[in-house]
Scaffold this active site. Structure first.
Site, PDB file in Angstrom:
ATOM      1  N   SER A 149       4.852   6.008  -6.834  1.00  0.00           N
ATOM      2  CA  SER A 149       5.723   5.796  -7.883  1.00  0.00           C
ATOM      3  C   SER A 149       5.371   6.427  -8.993  1.00  0.00           C
ATOM      4  CB  SER A 149       5.468   4.125  -8.046  1.00  0.00           C
ATOM      5  OG  SER A 149       6.335   3.757  -9.595  1.00  0.00           O
ATOM      6  N   TYR A 162       0.047  -3.291  -9.261  1.00  0.00           N
ATOM      7  CA  TYR A 162       1.037  -2.306  -8.878  1.00  0.00           C
ATOM      8  C   TYR A 162       0.353  -0.788  -9.119  1.00  0.00           C
ATOM      9  CZ  TYR A 162       5.270  -0.212  -7.652  1.00  0.00           C
ATOM     10  OH  TYR A 162       6.238   0.612  -7.052  1.00  0.00           O
TER      11      TYR A 162
END
Length: 254
Positions: A149, A162
């Protein structure tokens, strides 16, 4: 399509929706037999039916990759049923955002279990098969691709764990890349920005609304955009190793 992956086998985790489903369809269209790995059997069955209707080969492997036993079993089932393993796409992941001060510890556990441990379990079992595939393939190469990501490059408030999982996946991949150069197993990471998937649906209601407002002015990427990126990486000649690709939505600033 030119069947550039004919006589190869690919395994895609998290293939029941979004990027994983799009990637499985694209690799099948390129000629690979594809093992579809995820928990939702009905979704996998539907995807497999579509791939077969288009003339491709698909194997449904229902598994929860946060279980080491199930993850290893998924890889071994794919090899047993399809004969080899040339490409692995570690796509399964979850994004649970929100301030650390108020975060339920269970959300942190979920992200570490899927984004880190699930990736490791699949990779650990797959590596020997990838090494063997690179050694006996006419293409003389195998590929391990992990979907991370933009959160693996840029840390932001509200996404600490995350960020941890995605930065960690990138570091793991880079070290592994260096280890496997002599084995002709290419290791790559793809870092998508905002993509129109189910990822945000797992957020708590208030966090989901905040995330939506933050991205309201952005036209999101489509899952097929990331599938195109995967296909580009794994269809290169063995002399070419694309180790990292950052793919943002055009209006995205972070």
């Amino acid at each position: 399509m030119t069947n550039r992956l004919e006589n190869t086998v690919a395994l895609v985790t998290g293939s029941s929706s979004g990027i994983g489903a799009a990637t499985a369809r694209r690799l099948a269209a390129e000629g690979a037999a594809v093992a579809l790995v995820a928990r939702r059997r009905d979704r996998l069955d539907g995807l497999a039916a579509g791939i077969r209707a288009d003339g491709g080969t698909a194997l449904v492997v229902q598994a929860d990759v946060t279980s080491q036993r199930e993850a290893a079993g998924a890889v071994e089932t794919a090899v047993a049923e399809l004969g080899r393993l040339d490409t692995v796409v570690n796509n399964a992941g979850i994004m649970l955002l929100g301030p650390a001060l108020d975060a339920p510890i269970g959300e942190w556990d979920q992200m570490v279990a899927l984004n880190v441990q699930g990736m490791l379990y699949i990779t650990h079992t797959a590596l020997p098969h990838l090494v063997r595939a690179a050694a006996d393939s006419p293409r003389q190469v195998a590929d391990l691709v992990t979907i991370t990501s933009t959160a693996g490059r840029v840390a932001r408030p509200g996404s600490a764990v995350y960020n941890l999982t995605k930065f960690g996946a990138a570091a793991f991949s880079e070290a592994l890349r260096q280890e496997l150069i002599g084995r002709r197993v290419r290791v790559s990471v793809i870092e998508p920005g905002t993509v129109d998937t189910e990822l945000a649906s797992h957020l708590r209601d208030d966090i989901r609304e905040a995330a939506r407002s933050q991205t309201a002015s952005i036209e999101p990427l489509r899952p097929d955009d990331i599938a195109d990126t995967v296909a580009y990486i794994v269809t290169r000649d063995r002399r070419v190793a694309v180790n990292e690709m950052l793919v943002r939505a055009a209006e995205q600033t972070w």
